[in-house]
Write an enzyme that holds these catalytic residues in place. Structure first.
Site, PDB file in Angstrom:
ATOM      1  CG  ASP A  97      -1.911   1.071   1.251  1.00  0.00           C
ATOM      2  OD1 ASP A  97      -1.525   2.204   1.620  1.00  0.00           O
ATOM      3  OD2 ASP A  97      -3.075   0.835   0.894  1.00  0.00           O
ATOM      4  CD1 TRP A 108      -2.701   3.239  -2.034  1.00  0.00           C
ATOM      5  CD2 TRP A 108      -4.386   3.256  -3.522  1.00  0.00           C
ATOM      6  NE1 TRP A 108      -2.832   4.518  -2.537  1.00  0.00           N
ATOM      7  CE2 TRP A 108      -3.842   4.555  -3.436  1.00  0.00           C
ATOM      8  CE3 TRP A 108      -5.457   3.018  -4.390  1.00  0.00           C
ATOM      9  CZ2 TRP A 108      -4.347   5.622  -4.191  1.00  0.00           C
ATOM     10  CZ3 TRP A 108      -5.955   4.073  -5.136  1.00  0.00           C
ATOM     11  CH2 TRP A 108      -5.410   5.349  -5.044  1.00  0.00           C
ATOM     12  CG  ASP A 109      -3.107  -3.090   1.728  1.00  0.00           C
ATOM     13  OD1 ASP A 109      -2.663  -3.716   0.745  1.00  0.00           O
ATOM     14  OD2 ASP A 109      -2.413  -2.825   2.728  1.00  0.00           O
ATOM     15  CB  ALA A 110      -9.358  -0.953   2.063  1.00  0.00           C
ATOM     16  N   GLY A 167      -8.764  -5.498  -1.646  1.00  0.00           N
ATOM     17  CA  GLY A 167      -9.505  -6.567  -0.978  1.00  0.00           C
ATOM     18  C   GLY A 167     -10.950  -6.641  -1.453  1.00  0.00           C
TER      19      GLY A 167
END
Lengths: 380, 380
Positions: free
Chosen positions: A126, A155-157, A160
């Protein structure tokens, strides 16, 4: 739907937790002792609250996949028969026995969703993606010199949630066409795609002098943080003509706004004009806000439909905001053995045609190892 | 799959664009002259690059839904027959003729995904949600006084991706069970749910003294921005033991790290220890970085598998980074009439079993009005 998750950190665990919250059987497989994220801060009583939050509603299985026997077990779990099975979600390196080509020999209609850093195989997380796509130079106080990282792993979220979308889309495709597939996505491409969708790539390519950092001013319209007399901070915006006139009505500043409008030759129903002349507008509202307490502002703004909200620390959120309490049907108090009973989230998606799944705790590491291996006939 | 989108701003348009990029027929319906977001900044040649980015790959229809005839047309479009049809995505207020109860009289298996601000009906936007959930007090320079907003509309984006997930999940449910449904989600619940999944709600409830703002230091592990001799800034992290030893090897600081380890009695293979003693570690790396240019650092770090990346402005991204170019299969140069030909994104999801949809421009406002009304037999 049954999903085997080989994961660590945020993106894949969140993708799994998202589907678990909607009722999927998500089995997270970790090495004995846990994966790379088992001790991730914040900790409480020596346990990772981060791991606890990102693995809610899953089953946990510990298998040592360095051994061939362990690899056979994980592969067996992933490729076990059944309509809703044969789905694996991972953000760990897949190769050899865990590659799509090998696993799909064991189940031809396998669905595998692989999250990487960069699609070319380089590690990215991220924070490096965020550094690359430009937001740290646009975020933070106007007079600040360096980049400002977000703390939210945005960005991770997003990755996901997109991985969860990929799984459901691929499973739908399999229902219709009878075939599985490998789906790949990278944090880096998610960052780039969104930067494109928001118009920032086009802006950088076309506009000679793209936007700079503007502190908390909301670019191109009216919005900023304001201080109240009692030392609180609130966010106030007017994105639409209606919100703009509400703000004038709630504060009694309509006249002052009009005066300014004629003086500078602007039309504040247009958001571009509100942006261009934001400084004198901010001053007018600054003075008004500084003479009033949050309680009064709340009543006035809510009565007039102003678009606003108080800034809260997470502590204030959980102690003052009814949305972060069991009055919000998304939340329940759930017992987390060893940590206590506390407010726990379910899915933010409310499906009218399906009963809501109650929020669930995360499993203890390895809690379901024996149960799952027995269920799939994979005991050694 | 055919989705009618009644929308403005980010969340719903991004949800629609996400599915359009995967091949769905997404028909955005706007009032004559465009919706609230038609002039949203950044602008170029008087056109909104934001609108252009968020509406890629859709068809655009202008209908005046203040008239009964217009309402009949929009309702007819939404509820037109066909297996993949009967899906509407909106982040505008639905009531009366546009409510789920009325529209589902025209098509019983209707799927409607409604994005709101708060689920209780109050208006909320990305900025007010962000203010509520606590991140602005955790983001930004350590010595800064007030809240720091993100510029990336992260909650909007997540909500858009979750809305896309909701559509595909509801359509899959309809394929299996033959019934449609209303799905609701709110920006506020998305913000709260993620804050929960990341462990921040548990931290605020359980930990007496929750984290404060730490600038760009990555909480609980090793990571921060560092300046290079030639005036660039790079993000360097070590989230895993392997990344930590890579960093030592790449910089020749392994010995210095070990010395510090013995002096303070720490084990830097543990991320908690890297965090606790980050200040002397940062100093060591600061000095090393300040003596080297980005080019040298790049080679060393890449050779050793260090987790790192340069900070780039969006201008630097599009001019220096091959990931933001047509060497990345996600991008193509696309002609946007009136704006020019420029780098345009497709979906970050790469489905192995389905041909990739080429990136597409946004429609001109109303470009498909006649075509669509004819196609569905809805001419007046």
């Amino acid at each position: 739907m049954r999903i085997v998750e080989l994961s660590a950190f945020v993106a894949a665990p969140l993708g799994g937790a998202t589907l678990a919250a909607l009722g999927a059987d998500v089995i997270r497989v970790d090495p004995p002792g846990g994966g790379l994220d088992i001790d991730r801060w914040p900790l409480y009583e020596g346990r990772s609250l981060y791991w606890e939050g990102l693995n809610q509603g899953k089953r946990s299985v510990e298998i040592d996949a360095r051994s061939e026997a362990g690899q056979r077990q994980v592969a067996g779990l992933i490729t076990a028969p059944g309509d809703g099975g044969g789905i694996v979600l991972t953000n760990l390196p897949v190769k050899g026995w865990s590659s799509y080509s090998e696993l799909s020999k064991l189940r031809r209609d396998l669905i595998m969703v692989v999250i990487t850093g960069d699609l070319d195989g380089r590690t990215a997380v991220d924070y490096t993606v965020n550094a690359a796509v430009g937001f740290p130079w646009l975020t933070g106080p106007e007079d600040h010199d360096g980049p400002v990282n977000h703390v939210l792993p945005a960005w991770d979220a997003m990755t996901g949630f997109l991985a969860a979308l990929a799984i459901v889309a691929a499973e739908r495709h399999r229902m219709v066409h009878g075939v599985g597939q490998l789906v790949e996505l990278s944090l880096s491409d998610v960052g780039l795609a969104l930067t494109g969708h928001l118009g920032l790539i086009a802006e950088a390519l076309l506009v000679p002098d793209p936007r700079r950092r503007f502190g908390n001013d909301v670019y191109g319209t009216f919005g900023r943080d304001f201080g109240t007399r009692d030392g609180r901070t609130v966010m106030v915006l007017a994105l639409t003509p209606r919100q703009w006139s509400s703000l004038g009505a709630a504060t009694g500043l309509t006249g002052a706004f009009s005066e300014l409008e004629s003086r500078v030759g602007a039309d504040f129903r247009r958001e571009g004009d509100r942006w261009t002349h934001r400084m004198p507008l901010f001053e007018l509202l600054d003075s008004w806000m500084a003479e009033r307490d949050l309680a009064e502002i709340r009543v006035r703004f809510d009565n007039h439909g102003v678009l606003w909200g108080p800034y809260q620390t997470v502590k204030q959120l959980v102690s003052e905001d009814p949305r972060a309490s069991t009055t919000n049907p998304m939340f329940e108090k759930v017992d987390h053995p060893g940590l206590g009973r506390f407010l726990t989230t379910g899915s933010p998606l409310r499906f009218g045609g399906v009963e809501r799944i109650a929020p669930r705790r995360a499993p203890a590491l390895g809690e379901h190892t024996a149960e799952v291996l027995r269920e799939f006939g994979l005991e050694n």
